[in-house]
Design a protein around this motif. Structure first.
Motif, PDB file in Angstrom:
ATOM      1  N   GLY A  29       0.868  -1.350   0.077  1.00  0.00           N
ATOM      2  CA  GLY A  29       0.024  -0.003   0.153  1.00  0.00           C
ATOM      3  C   GLY A  29       0.875   1.340  -0.034  1.00  0.00           C
ATOM      4  O   GLY A  29       0.170   2.377  -0.008  1.00  0.00           O
ATOM      5  N   LEU A  85      -5.159   5.566  -3.688  1.00  0.00           N
ATOM      6  CA  LEU A  85      -5.480   4.018  -3.734  1.00  0.00           C
ATOM      7  C   LEU A  85      -6.421   3.964  -5.313  1.00  0.00           C
ATOM      8  O   LEU A  85      -7.151   4.840  -5.447  1.00  0.00           O
ATOM      9  CB  LEU A  85      -6.095   3.612  -2.503  1.00  0.00           C
ATOM     10  N   ASN A  86      -6.307   2.935  -5.750  1.00  0.00           N
ATOM     11  CA  ASN A  86      -7.208   2.365  -6.782  1.00  0.00           C
ATOM     12  C   ASN A  86      -7.274   3.495  -7.907  1.00  0.00           C
ATOM     13  O   ASN A  86      -8.182   3.702  -8.399  1.00  0.00           O
ATOM     14  CB  ASN A  86      -8.621   2.391  -6.227  1.00  0.00           C
ATOM     15  N   ASP A 110      -3.544  -0.045  -5.406  1.00  0.00           N
ATOM     16  CA  ASP A 110      -4.864  -0.381  -4.902  1.00  0.00           C
ATOM     17  C   ASP A 110      -4.963  -1.071  -3.778  1.00  0.00           C
ATOM     18  O   ASP A 110      -4.015  -1.503  -3.029  1.00  0.00           O
ATOM     19  CB  ASP A 110      -5.542  -1.629  -6.077  1.00  0.00           C
ATOM     20  N   TYR A 111      -6.051  -0.900  -3.072  1.00  0.00           N
ATOM     21  CA  TYR A 111      -6.272  -1.066  -1.835  1.00  0.00           C
ATOM     22  C   TYR A 111      -7.035  -2.450  -1.763  1.00  0.00           C
ATOM     23  O   TYR A 111      -7.787  -2.896  -2.629  1.00  0.00           O
ATOM     24  CB  TYR A 111      -7.283  -0.220  -1.129  1.00  0.00           C
TER      25      TYR A 111
END
Length: 198
Positions: A29, A85-86, A110-111
């Motif tokens: 992450g 994220l994403n 991405d998460y």
């Protein structure tokens, strides 16, 4: 003539690219930036620039240490703990005070809350003829499956072997629309939706 050669040599040394081997990696992450600084005129550290649209960059970190004074290449790194994220994240490194700025590097972050097994990016897809897949919990294993259209009809057989949890599939023959990617290694099943917009 000698003066001209000396001038061209000095111009080349001073203006030569000093940031080398700049790359970005995802790590649980966060994003790790690694690069090297060639010897040259002294710089007063570096700044990390981040963007989510590749147009507007903001500084997300810096290291004020003096660099470029030794005769050896200096390895540098920085960890961006809170990337977007994403989505695709874009990064540049700048030697201070604005001596040089690196080329842009991008990475999709991405998460994963434990339920996601595969994601595709960019999504909606419109840039090239290859969609990148990120698979969670599988590496160096052959996966087989199909690409299904909106009506559930198989339109393409797929076979990939993810490296570092990433793989790619060609979309050059696909028309605009929504598709479902379905892959399996015989034990696990991976699915995700992709949208083609060209």
């Amino acid at each position: 003539m000698r003066l001209l050669v000396l001038f061209l040599f000095l111009l080349n040394v001073v203006s030569a690219q000093r940031i080398q081997a700049f790359n970005v990696f995802e790590n649980d992450g966060s994003v790790v930036l690694k690069f090297s600084v060639k010897p040259g005129p002294t710089c007063f550290g570096f700044s990390v620039l981040h963007s989510t649209d590749s147009l507007i960059y903001v500084e997300v970190g810096s290291d004020p240490a003096i660099c470029g004074v030794s005769t050896l290449v200096e390895d540098k790194n920085y960890v961006h703990l809170k990337p977007s994220l994403n989505t695709v994240n874009y990064y540049k490194v700048r030697l201070e005070p604005s001596i040089e700025t690196s080329a842009v590097r991008k990475i999709f972050v991405d998460y994963n809350d434990g339920t996601l097994k595969m994601s595709a990016y960019p999504n909606p897809f419109y840039l090239e003829d290859v969609v990148s897949l990120k698979l969670f919990g599988v590496n160096n294993v052959q996966l087989k499956g199909f690409l299904y259209n909106y009506y559930g009809d198989p339109v393409k057989a797929i076979e990939v072997s993810p490296v570092q949890n990433r793989a790619a599939i060609s979309t050059s023959e696909l028309v605009n629309g929504a598709y479902l990617v379905w892959l399996t290694n015989g034990l696990k099943t991976f699915t995700c939706k992709i949208i083609i917009l060209r």
